[in-house]
Design an enzyme around this catalytic site. Sequence first.
Site: not given
Ligand code: ATP
Ligand code: MG
Length: 348
Positions: A111, A193, A196
């Site tokens: 990040k 990955k 969001k």
């Molecule tokens: P950001 O991009 O803002 O970090 P994010 O999509 O990674 O958002 P988070 O809120 O950081 O989402 O994570 C919420 C939960 O979802 C955490 O337990 C994280 O490990 C899980 N998670 C996020 N992305 C994935 C993915 N691609 N596959 C499996 N689990 C995920």
């Molecule tokens: Mg995340």
Amino acid sequence: MPRIFSGIQPSGELHIGNWLGAVQNWVTLQQSYDCLFCVVDLHAITAKYEHASLARRTREMALGLLACGVDPDRSTLFVQSHVAEHSELQWLLNAVAPIGELERMTQFKDKAQRVESVPVGLLNYPVLMAADILLYHADLVPVGEDQVQHLELTREVARRWNAEFGGGQDYFPEPQPILTEAKRIVGLDGGTKMSKSLGNTIGLLESPEEIWQKLRPAKTDPARVTRKDPGNPEVCNIYHLHKYFSPPETVAQVADNCRGAKWGCLDCKRVLAENMSLALAPIRERARELEAQPGRVEEILAAGAATAGRIAAETIREVRERMGFLQAERQADRRPDSGMAPPARLPV
Ligand code: ATP
Ligand code: MG
């Protein structure tokens, strides 16, 4: 009963990666554990964000979680910033959090390279996460694979804090992760990955048409240049997504059709879009029902914050004491239902 804590940022739409990697598991685990689930808005400000929409996104995330089946009668659902002790414990844990390890965190490195000026909050993200978990003495943390490293840091922080201030006791337990089979869902770009913040997601509440519009241009096996070129399903994200949304016989058929060039990638995606839309329909329906009940989400979040706040206040009281702070008289009376008389110098 072992306690579970897990959180999700309101940094964008709740997506299928969040659901398959974590949230679906929350819904199962709440049957057997004492669960606290949190919309971690304080984490969401560590990246550039739109402050005008933070409150709306926080509410929408809570609504999405309820639509997924988080049950307020079984679990405590709340917003991180509604329980000020998260910020306080984060600061207190800074006393033992090792900067070298924070700088080595994969998420920090990823990040940080995407922004021109790196905010200190991004470096401290895992310390806040440690505070979230330790505040409730949680034993287990259902997360996706990307958070496993942060959880290791939580254990390290707990160990260091216990050694320094625990008085010979393991005051903070060392929490363990719970992973699902879908611990790392890849984004529609086929490389990174699903996140969001990367805009490579399929939202849980999207309509069948929106799902199709997102899947249509999604990356597949580059070897399949034309319909007649055979492919390798193992390197195709669409094939892997079929495993979570399509029945086993369809998954086998998808692999066979791909290897034998028996259909085009668009045909494959169309079947996935249908099955995905079908699987997500009940979540969309529950979200609609909740939207039709004005004030319901706010009511659930207020009750959640009250429950979480009671536990958090007790932890902070003990932590302050163990770390040697002079207890301020009014600290014990902050919670409305602490059972104690309100402090004389506050208006009543
Ligand atoms: P950001 O991009 O803002 O970090 P994010 O999509 O990674 O958002 P988070 O809120 O950081 O989402 O994570 C919420 C939960 O979802 C955490 O337990 C994280 O490990 C899980 N998670 C996020 N992305 C994935 C993915 N691609 N596959 C499996 N689990 C995920
Ligand atoms: Mg995340």
